[in-house]
Design a protein around this motif. Structure first.
Motif, PDB file in Angstrom:
ATOM      1  N   PRO A 176     -44.949   5.197 -17.660  1.00  0.00           N
ATOM      2  CA  PRO A 176     -43.507   5.428 -17.553  1.00  0.00           C
ATOM      3  C   PRO A 176     -42.859   5.570 -18.923  1.00  0.00           C
ATOM      4  CG  PRO A 176     -44.049   3.140 -17.065  1.00  0.00           C
ATOM      5  CD  PRO A 176     -45.347   3.871 -17.175  1.00  0.00           C
ATOM      6  N   GLN A 177     -41.668   6.119 -18.925  1.00  0.00           N
ATOM      7  CA  GLN A 177     -40.959   6.346 -20.183  1.00  0.00           C
ATOM      8  C   GLN A 177     -40.881   5.084 -21.038  1.00  0.00           C
ATOM      9  OE1 GLN A 177     -37.292   8.670 -20.248  1.00  0.00           O
ATOM     10  NE2 GLN A 177     -37.607   9.182 -18.090  1.00  0.00           N
ATOM     11  N   GLU A 178     -40.676   3.957 -20.396  1.00  0.00           N
ATOM     12  CA  GLU A 178     -40.546   2.707 -21.141  1.00  0.00           C
ATOM     13  C   GLU A 178     -41.801   2.399 -21.942  1.00  0.00           C
ATOM     14  OE1 GLU A 178     -39.962   3.130 -17.917  1.00  0.00           O
ATOM     15  OE2 GLU A 178     -37.765   3.035 -17.936  1.00  0.00           O
ATOM     16  N   LEU A 179     -42.964   2.682 -21.358  1.00  0.00           N
ATOM     17  CA  LEU A 179     -44.226   2.432 -22.050  1.00  0.00           C
ATOM     18  C   LEU A 179     -44.408   3.431 -23.192  1.00  0.00           C
ATOM     19  CD1 LEU A 179     -46.891   0.906 -22.305  1.00  0.00           C
ATOM     20  CD2 LEU A 179     -47.877   2.475 -20.609  1.00  0.00           C
ATOM     21  N   VAL A 180     -44.097   4.681 -22.933  1.00  0.00           N
ATOM     22  CA  VAL A 180     -44.236   5.696 -23.986  1.00  0.00           C
ATOM     23  C   VAL A 180     -43.311   5.362 -25.158  1.00  0.00           C
ATOM     24  CG1 VAL A 180     -43.965   8.144 -24.528  1.00  0.00           C
ATOM     25  CG2 VAL A 180     -44.960   7.462 -22.332  1.00  0.00           C
ATOM     26  N   LYS A 181     -42.134   4.861 -24.863  1.00  0.00           N
ATOM     27  CA  LYS A 181     -41.207   4.462 -25.928  1.00  0.00           C
ATOM     28  C   LYS A 181     -41.746   3.260 -26.708  1.00  0.00           C
ATOM     29  CE  LYS A 181     -37.113   6.358 -23.667  1.00  0.00           C
ATOM     30  NZ  LYS A 181     -35.887   6.074 -22.889  1.00  0.00           N
ATOM     31  N   GLN A 182     -42.479   2.391 -26.022  1.00  0.00           N
ATOM     32  CA  GLN A 182     -43.137   1.281 -26.722  1.00  0.00           C
ATOM     33  C   GLN A 182     -44.204   1.820 -27.676  1.00  0.00           C
ATOM     34  OE1 GLN A 182     -43.815  -1.311 -22.976  1.00  0.00           O
ATOM     35  NE2 GLN A 182     -43.870  -2.746 -24.683  1.00  0.00           N
ATOM     36  N   PHE A 183     -44.940   2.818 -27.203  1.00  0.00           N
ATOM     37  CA  PHE A 183     -45.930   3.458 -28.087  1.00  0.00           C
ATOM     38  C   PHE A 183     -45.247   3.968 -29.352  1.00  0.00           C
ATOM     39  CE2 PHE A 183     -48.787   5.017 -24.301  1.00  0.00           C
ATOM     40  CZ  PHE A 183     -49.163   3.705 -24.061  1.00  0.00           C
ATOM     41  N   GLU A 184     -44.110   4.631 -29.159  1.00  0.00           N
ATOM     42  CA  GLU A 184     -43.396   5.210 -30.298  1.00  0.00           C
ATOM     43  C   GLU A 184     -42.917   4.115 -31.246  1.00  0.00           C
ATOM     44  OE1 GLU A 184     -40.131   8.665 -31.120  1.00  0.00           O
ATOM     45  OE2 GLU A 184     -39.856   7.429 -29.332  1.00  0.00           O
ATOM     46  N   GLN A 185     -42.433   3.012 -30.699  1.00  0.00           N
ATOM     47  CA  GLN A 185     -41.960   1.907 -31.536  1.00  0.00           C
ATOM     48  C   GLN A 185     -43.101   1.340 -32.378  1.00  0.00           C
ATOM     49  OE1 GLN A 185     -38.882   0.781 -32.072  1.00  0.00           O
ATOM     50  NE2 GLN A 185     -39.700  -0.721 -33.534  1.00  0.00           N
ATOM     51  N   VAL A 186     -44.251   1.133 -31.759  1.00  0.00           N
ATOM     52  CA  VAL A 186     -45.412   0.600 -32.470  1.00  0.00           C
ATOM     53  C   VAL A 186     -45.837   1.557 -33.582  1.00  0.00           C
ATOM     54  CG1 VAL A 186     -47.882   0.107 -32.243  1.00  0.00           C
ATOM     55  CG2 VAL A 186     -46.270  -0.826 -30.579  1.00  0.00           C
ATOM     56  N   LEU A 187     -45.887   2.838 -33.266  1.00  0.00           N
ATOM     57  CA  LEU A 187     -46.297   3.825 -34.258  1.00  0.00           C
ATOM     58  C   LEU A 187     -45.289   3.938 -35.395  1.00  0.00           C
ATOM     59  CD1 LEU A 187     -47.641   6.495 -31.750  1.00  0.00           C
ATOM     60  CD2 LEU A 187     -49.012   5.259 -33.439  1.00  0.00           C
ATOM     61  N   SER A 188     -44.014   3.778 -35.075  1.00  0.00           N
ATOM     62  CA  SER A 188     -42.969   3.848 -36.102  1.00  0.00           C
ATOM     63  C   SER A 188     -43.085   2.711 -37.109  1.00  0.00           C
ATOM     64  CB  SER A 188     -41.582   3.821 -35.451  1.00  0.00           C
ATOM     65  OG  SER A 188     -41.381   4.961 -34.640  1.00  0.00           O
ATOM     66  N   GLU A 189     -43.661   1.607 -36.664  1.00  0.00           N
ATOM     67  CA  GLU A 189     -43.819   0.438 -37.534  1.00  0.00           C
ATOM     68  C   GLU A 189     -45.076   0.524 -38.393  1.00  0.00           C
ATOM     69  OE1 GLU A 189     -43.746  -2.717 -34.715  1.00  0.00           O
ATOM     70  OE2 GLU A 189     -41.573  -2.547 -34.335  1.00  0.00           O
ATOM     71  N   ASN A 190     -45.895   1.560 -38.161  1.00  0.00           N
ATOM     72  CA  ASN A 190     -47.145   1.721 -38.909  1.00  0.00           C
ATOM     73  C   ASN A 190     -47.031   2.942 -39.816  1.00  0.00           C
ATOM     74  OD1 ASN A 190     -49.722   1.992 -39.877  1.00  0.00           O
ATOM     75  ND2 ASN A 190     -50.732   1.988 -37.879  1.00  0.00           N
TER      76      ASN A 190
END
Length: 238
Positions: A176-190
């Motif tokens: 779901p969108q919420e999970l994909v947005k979590q992926f983006e947040q994690v990647l943004s922090e790396n």
């Protein structure tokens, strides 16, 4: 358990489709291959549950090859793609473990390197996306693309070691969108890993590789996903 989205819009499989050819042994796997063996960059395309005989998947492989890549589509399902009406989808999934396919993918990568190919990317759809993320975690590839991923977790994304592109759907029971947005947040922090994350409006799980040519909007979205994928590979593999 698998989302019902994983098995919707099944393709009509055709073992003879595509402009490339099927080889019986590529790194230990039966595979569809396309493009010039003289290419310096390669892409491994990994299917969803319907396998490597899906015409749309082979069409994508042929188009990627035209962009200058040697393309390999391994049969990690070993001639046993998901069949519509399967009495036990969960049992099918349990007998087709992406972790096992990840181990089988390593010799495929090695076979590409033996051919003198210097940079290798991988793209996976649904079931295949989990294999791609495992390859990205293990530094087996130089670029990764996941379209409507299944089984991929936030912890997986935290361990990615190469540039990764994630293409999600507006409506997706599995990612779901919420999970994909979590992926983006994690990647943004790396800051060590380049990333591109996009959620496509008006589409559901599977849209990038399972769609009707008669549906103009669906075709447009799939073409956009293809352009995003090849653009990512062009940026990081060439």
């Amino acid at each position: 358990m698998a989302s019902s989205h994983c098995f919707q819009n099944p393709p009509e499989l055709d073992p003879a489709c595509g402009r490339g050819k099927v080889v019986e042994d590529f790194g230990g796997q039966k595979a569809y291959v396309a493009g010039s063996v003289e290419a310096k960059a390669a892409v491994v395309l990994i299917s969803d549950a319907f396998g490597f005989e899906a015409p749309k998947l082979r069409e994508i492989a042929d188009k990627v090859a035209l962009s200058g890549y040697f393309v390999v589509v391994p049969d990690f399902l070993h001639g046993d793609p998901y069949a519509v009406g399967h009495p036990n989808p969960l049992q099918w999934l349990q007998s087709h473990d992406p972790e096992k396919a990840f181990e089988e993918a390593k010799p495929v990568i090695a076979a590409l390197k033996e051919k003198g190919i210097s940079t290798i990317g991988a793209a996976g759809y649904c079931w295949g996306a989990k294999i791609v993320v495992e390859l990205a975690k293990a530094r087996e590839i130089q670029a990764a693309v996941m379209s409507h991923p299944s089984f991929v977790t936030v912890d997986d994304i935290k361990e990615v070691k190469c540039p990764i592109c994630v293409l999600g759907a507006e409506t997706d029971q599995f990612s779901p969108q919420e999970l994909v947005k979590q992926f983006e947040q994690v990647l943004s922090e790396n800051s060590q890993v380049a990333h591109f994350v996009k959620i496509f409006p008006g589409v559901t799980h599977g849209w990038a590789v399972r769609y009707s040519d008669d549906d103009e909007a669906a075709v447009k979205s799939a073409e956009e996903a293809f352009a995003d994928m090849t653009g990512w590979f062009d940026k990081y593999l060439k």
